[in-house]
Motif scaffolding. Structure first.
Motif, PDB file in Angstrom:
ATOM      1  N   THR A 170      22.328   8.490  18.671  1.00 26.82           N
ATOM      2  CA  THR A 170      21.604   9.457  18.803  1.00 26.82           C
ATOM      3  C   THR A 170      20.327   8.692  19.968  1.00 26.82           C
ATOM      4  OG1 THR A 170      20.207  10.465  17.125  1.00 26.82           O
ATOM      5  CG2 THR A 170      20.270   8.501  16.785  1.00 26.82           C
ATOM      6  N   ASP A 171      19.834  10.322  20.108  1.00 33.57           N
ATOM      7  CA  ASP A 171      18.714  10.209  21.545  1.00 33.57           C
ATOM      8  C   ASP A 171      17.374   9.768  20.705  1.00 33.57           C
ATOM      9  OD1 ASP A 171      16.766  10.814  23.357  1.00 33.57           O
ATOM     10  OD2 ASP A 171      17.658  12.155  23.978  1.00 33.57           O
ATOM     11  N   TYR A 172      16.293   8.637  20.857  1.00 37.98           N
ATOM     12  CA  TYR A 172      15.667   8.753  20.663  1.00 37.98           C
ATOM     13  C   TYR A 172      14.550   9.810  20.734  1.00 37.98           C
ATOM     14  CZ  TYR A 172      10.297   6.596  20.546  1.00 37.98           C
ATOM     15  OH  TYR A 172       9.235   6.755  20.077  1.00 37.98           O
ATOM     16  N   ASN A 173      14.690  10.816  22.379  1.00 37.88           N
ATOM     17  CA  ASN A 173      13.726  12.074  22.366  1.00 37.88           C
ATOM     18  C   ASN A 173      14.057  13.704  21.934  1.00 37.88           C
ATOM     19  OD1 ASN A 173      11.917  10.277  24.827  1.00 37.88           O
ATOM     20  ND2 ASN A 173      14.165  10.062  24.927  1.00 37.88           N
ATOM     21  N   ASN A 174      15.826  12.894  21.167  1.00 36.20           N
ATOM     22  CA  ASN A 174      16.445  14.040  20.438  1.00 36.20           C
ATOM     23  C   ASN A 174      16.715  13.557  19.507  1.00 36.20           C
ATOM     24  OD1 ASN A 174      15.918  17.191  19.164  1.00 36.20           O
ATOM     25  ND2 ASN A 174      18.113  17.024  20.867  1.00 36.20           N
ATOM     26  N   PRO A 175      16.283  12.952  18.022  1.00 42.60           N
ATOM     27  CA  PRO A 175      16.929  12.200  16.974  1.00 42.60           C
ATOM     28  C   PRO A 175      17.807  13.495  16.214  1.00 42.60           C
ATOM     29  CG  PRO A 175      14.691  12.312  16.142  1.00 42.60           C
ATOM     30  CD  PRO A 175      14.487  12.387  17.723  1.00 42.60           C
ATOM     31  N   PHE A 176      19.325  13.314  15.999  1.00 40.48           N
ATOM     32  CA  PHE A 176      20.238  14.540  15.043  1.00 40.48           C
ATOM     33  C   PHE A 176      19.003  14.654  13.458  1.00 40.48           C
ATOM     34  CE2 PHE A 176      21.293   9.914  13.092  1.00 40.48           C
ATOM     35  CZ  PHE A 176      20.904  10.049  11.424  1.00 40.48           C
ATOM     36  N   TYR A 177      18.353  13.709  13.222  1.00 38.15           N
ATOM     37  CA  TYR A 177      17.501  14.200  11.836  1.00 38.15           C
ATOM     38  C   TYR A 177      16.684  15.481  12.483  1.00 38.15           C
ATOM     39  CZ  TYR A 177      13.712  11.013  13.525  1.00 38.15           C
ATOM     40  OH  TYR A 177      13.083   9.886  14.432  1.00 38.15           O
ATOM     41  N   LYS A 178      16.175  15.861  13.592  1.00 41.31           N
ATOM     42  CA  LYS A 178      15.344  16.473  14.245  1.00 41.31           C
ATOM     43  C   LYS A 178      15.814  18.175  14.436  1.00 41.31           C
ATOM     44  CE  LYS A 178      10.792  13.880  15.517  1.00 41.31           C
ATOM     45  NZ  LYS A 178      10.469  14.224  16.393  1.00 41.31           N
ATOM     46  N   ASP A 179      17.373  18.111  14.698  1.00 37.00           N
ATOM     47  CA  ASP A 179      18.357  18.912  15.417  1.00 37.00           C
ATOM     48  C   ASP A 179      18.512  19.888  14.695  1.00 37.00           C
ATOM     49  OD1 ASP A 179      18.994  20.120  17.547  1.00 37.00           O
ATOM     50  OD2 ASP A 179      20.227  18.372  18.374  1.00 37.00           O
ATOM     51  N   PHE A 180      19.166  20.994  15.411  1.00 40.28           N
ATOM     52  CA  PHE A 180      20.029  22.058  14.481  1.00 40.28           C
ATOM     53  C   PHE A 180      20.884  22.454  15.009  1.00 40.28           C
ATOM     54  CE2 PHE A 180      20.866  26.167  12.918  1.00 40.28           C
ATOM     55  CZ  PHE A 180      20.006  25.811  11.201  1.00 40.28           C
ATOM     56  N   PHE A 181      22.159  23.113  14.496  1.00 42.41           N
ATOM     57  CA  PHE A 181      23.609  23.853  14.877  1.00 42.41           C
ATOM     58  C   PHE A 181      23.123  24.382  16.198  1.00 42.41           C
ATOM     59  CE2 PHE A 181      24.750  22.645  10.042  1.00 42.41           C
ATOM     60  CZ  PHE A 181      26.025  21.721  10.731  1.00 42.41           C
ATOM     61  N   GLU A 235       6.096  -0.429  14.689  1.00 45.34           N
ATOM     62  CA  GLU A 235       5.965   0.137  13.757  1.00 45.34           C
ATOM     63  C   GLU A 235       6.648   2.369  14.104  1.00 45.34           C
ATOM     64  OE1 GLU A 235       3.395  -1.600  14.933  1.00 45.34           O
ATOM     65  OE2 GLU A 235       3.283  -2.673  13.782  1.00 45.34           O
ATOM     66  N   GLU A 236       7.015   2.549  15.770  1.00 43.09           N
ATOM     67  CA  GLU A 236       7.509   3.576  16.166  1.00 43.09           C
ATOM     68  C   GLU A 236       8.940   3.215  15.072  1.00 43.09           C
ATOM     69  OE1 GLU A 236       5.163   5.513  19.520  1.00 43.09           O
ATOM     70  OE2 GLU A 236       6.443   3.121  20.049  1.00 43.09           O
ATOM     71  N   LYS A 237       9.506   2.275  15.655  1.00 47.32           N
ATOM     72  CA  LYS A 237      10.874   1.934  15.385  1.00 47.32           C
ATOM     73  C   LYS A 237      11.107   2.053  13.607  1.00 47.32           C
ATOM     74  CE  LYS A 237      12.362  -2.696  14.539  1.00 47.32           C
ATOM     75  NZ  LYS A 237      12.622  -2.756  12.970  1.00 47.32           N
ATOM     76  N   ASP A 238      10.229   1.097  13.225  1.00 45.95           N
ATOM     77  CA  ASP A 238      10.527   1.397  11.521  1.00 45.95           C
ATOM     78  C   ASP A 238      10.452   3.155  11.009  1.00 45.95           C
ATOM     79  OD1 ASP A 238      10.782  -1.432  11.370  1.00 45.95           O
ATOM     80  OD2 ASP A 238       8.093  -1.303  11.085  1.00 45.95           O
ATOM     81  N   ILE A 239       9.515   4.094  11.444  1.00 45.88           N
ATOM     82  CA  ILE A 239       9.040   4.817  11.749  1.00 45.88           C
ATOM     83  C   ILE A 239      11.014   5.972  11.867  1.00 45.88           C
ATOM     84  CG2 ILE A 239       7.996   7.509  12.655  1.00 45.88           C
ATOM     85  CD1 ILE A 239       5.326   5.834  13.056  1.00 45.88           C
ATOM     86  N   VAL A 240      11.270   5.270  12.838  1.00 46.61           N
ATOM     87  CA  VAL A 240      12.796   6.446  12.619  1.00 46.61           C
ATOM     88  C   VAL A 240      13.009   5.952  12.237  1.00 46.61           C
ATOM     89  CG1 VAL A 240      14.474   6.332  14.905  1.00 46.61           C
ATOM     90  CG2 VAL A 240      11.760   6.607  15.411  1.00 46.61           C
ATOM     91  N   ALA A 241      13.623   4.795  12.162  1.00 50.47           N
ATOM     92  CA  ALA A 241      14.709   4.429  10.900  1.00 50.47           C
ATOM     93  C   ALA A 241      14.507   4.654   9.216  1.00 50.47           C
ATOM     94  CB  ALA A 241      14.057   2.729  10.827  1.00 50.47           C
ATOM     95  N   ASP A 242      13.275   4.547   9.426  1.00 48.76           N
ATOM     96  CA  ASP A 242      12.851   5.429   8.011  1.00 48.76           C
ATOM     97  C   ASP A 242      13.784   7.097   7.698  1.00 48.76           C
ATOM     98  OD1 ASP A 242      11.134   5.190   5.234  1.00 48.76           O
ATOM     99  OD2 ASP A 242      10.158   6.897   6.287  1.00 48.76           O
ATOM    100  N   LYS A 243      13.172   7.597   9.022  1.00 44.27           N
ATOM    101  CA  LYS A 243      13.883   8.848   9.077  1.00 44.27           C
ATOM    102  C   LYS A 243      15.306   9.307   9.637  1.00 44.27           C
ATOM    103  CE  LYS A 243       9.154  11.230  10.671  1.00 44.27           C
ATOM    104  NZ  LYS A 243       9.058  11.894  11.879  1.00 44.27           N
ATOM    105  N   ILE A 244      15.951   7.938  10.092  1.00 39.98           N
ATOM    106  CA  ILE A 244      17.147   8.009   9.678  1.00 39.98           C
ATOM    107  C   ILE A 244      18.250   8.169   8.340  1.00 39.98           C
ATOM    108  CG2 ILE A 244      19.187   6.743  10.911  1.00 39.98           C
ATOM    109  CD1 ILE A 244      17.470   6.357  13.219  1.00 39.98           C
ATOM    110  N   LYS A 245      17.973   7.011   7.611  1.00 43.51           N
ATOM    111  CA  LYS A 245      17.515   6.427   6.188  1.00 43.51           C
ATOM    112  C   LYS A 245      19.649   5.549   6.488  1.00 43.51           C
ATOM    113  CE  LYS A 245      14.729   9.522   3.613  1.00 43.51           C
ATOM    114  NZ  LYS A 245      13.785   9.817   4.649  1.00 43.51           N
ATOM    115  N   ALA A 246      18.926   4.742   6.755  1.00 46.36           N
ATOM    116  CA  ALA A 246      20.770   3.911   7.830  1.00 46.36           C
ATOM    117  C   ALA A 246      21.366   3.531   5.598  1.00 46.36           C
ATOM    118  CB  ALA A 246      21.045   3.155   8.253  1.00 46.36           C
ATOM    119  N   LEU A 247      22.604   3.762   5.735  1.00 44.04           N
ATOM    120  CA  LEU A 247      23.201   2.837   4.007  1.00 44.04           C
ATOM    121  C   LEU A 247      22.559   2.124   4.364  1.00 44.04           C
ATOM    122  CD1 LEU A 247      25.651   5.209   3.797  1.00 44.04           C
ATOM    123  CD2 LEU A 247      23.623   5.958   3.462  1.00 44.04           C
ATOM    124  N   PRO A 248      22.781   0.902   3.518  1.00 43.82           N
ATOM    125  CA  PRO A 248      22.580  -0.509   2.674  1.00 43.82           C
ATOM    126  C   PRO A 248      23.977  -1.255   3.657  1.00 43.82           C
ATOM    127  CG  PRO A 248      22.554   0.595   1.140  1.00 43.82           C
ATOM    128  CD  PRO A 248      22.933   2.039   1.657  1.00 43.82           C
TER     129      PRO A 248
END
Length: 351
Positions: A155-166, A197-210
């Protein structure tokens, strides 16, 4: 463009419903994925283009080639052939598509195949090259016809999937929730100076499974080399550049070049664009219009395989190819490399 995309919002809703229905059918095993007793690595994304799939496939090839016999399998987008095609010394980008041709040119020891039906192509590859140890499925994450053993989602840092739409309002061709099927998630094209800190923000929004592994990569550009002669050149502040590119997301490339040269002009074509002789004349006209005596043309590796058919016309022109590869941030390469190799080794042990 944004207004048009918003006007198409109702179509995006229908598209999203169709995608979710298809995924439900696969999840319920009503539509069955083909499974093979063989190590398959799928690289893909949830959106259309621009996440760095080809550089990741090449990274995997470089990682595994010293130890394993590798094959790559792509659909062969925009090729003029159909069905299963195995690349050989006579193959061109017209036969297999630009990205597979790029793999074929750069890695002569790797078997490169294309086919629309991956479930058909996997056994065919093993028949043609019985010594194959692993197959890398290019752009295969969202195509669930084949159930790969290791799924790598980009997923592109500049347009991550969690911000996108169909599509067509956004760029998603698969549901956001499909990220849960990935074994490894890689956030690509990150800025070089991304903070923890920026990395952690993205990681929190992705919410990767354990059980999922999350990595961050940036883009590393290599030394430009001539399209035909392979002679190198150094970019400097006195150079004017005409960038000719047919890629989905040229922004990082333009930013990289602009920082290093005097003036940058751009001819941007659509992704996977097939250049014609008229395009070549237009490129020459634009290049001749640049007043500087110190000027060059830069193309991407993907564009180079579509332009090499004009090598007779281009051999005396300063057309240079700019190579690209990903690099892992936050010391992630060791863990990533270990996970990929462990998957293959464990699979062979189970077999």
């Amino acid at each position: 463009m944004k207004i048009v995309r918003m006007m198409l919002f109702p179509f995006a809703l229908f598209y999203g419903l169709a995608v979710k229905a298809r995924n439900w059918l696969y999840n319920k095993n009503i539509i069955k994925s083909s499974r093979f007793n063989f190590p398959l690595i799928a690289v893909g994304n949830l959106s259309v283009g621009g996440t760095g799939k080809s550089p990741m496939v090449e990274y995997l090839i470089r990682l595994l080639l010293p130890e394993y016999n590798i094959a790559t399998l792509s659909r062969g987008y925009k090729r003029k052939t159909r069905g299963y095609v195995l690349a050989d010394e006579r193959t061109t980008a017209i036969d297999i598509g630009d990205e597979p041709m790029q793999f074929h040119n750069k890695f002569p020891g790797v078997m490169v195949a294309v086919c629309e039906e991956r479930a058909f192509a996997v056994p065919q590859i093993l028949y043609d090259k019985p010594g194959t140890d692993v197959i890398i499925l290019d752009d295969a994450f969202q195509h669930r016809q084949v159930d790969a053993g290791l799924n790598i989602l980009l997923t592109d840092y500049n347009n991550p999937f969690y911000k996108d739409f169909f599509l067509p309002t956004g760029n998603l061709r698969d549901a956001k929730s499909s990220y849960k099927r990935a074994d490894i998630i890689v956030v690509t094209k990150c800025p070089q100076d991304i903070s923890s800190e920026e990395k952690d923000i993205v990681a929190d929004k992705i919410k990767a499974l354990p059980e999922q592994h999350l990595f961050f990569t940036g883009i590393k550009y290599g030394a430009p080399y001539h399209l035909v002669t392979k002679e190198g050149v150094v970019l400097n502040e006195q150079t004017d550049v005409l960038l000719v590119c047919g890629i989905a997301n040229p922004k990082p490339l333009k930013a990289f070049i602009k920082e290093r040269v005097n003036e940058l002009s751009v001819l941007h074509y659509r992704d996977h664009y097939i250049f014609t002789i008229d395009d070549l004349r237009h490129i020459k006209k634009q290049f001749d219009a640049i007043a500087s005596s110190q000027k060059i043309i830069i193309v991407t590796e993907k564009d180079a395989v579509r332009l090499i058919k004009f090598q007779a016309e281009l051999k005396d022109m300063p057309v240079y190819v700019l190579p690209i590869e990903p690099y892992f941030l936050f010391n992630g390469s060791g863990e990533f490399n270990y996970l990929v190799k462990k998957f293959i080794k464990d699979f062979k042990v189970k077999s």
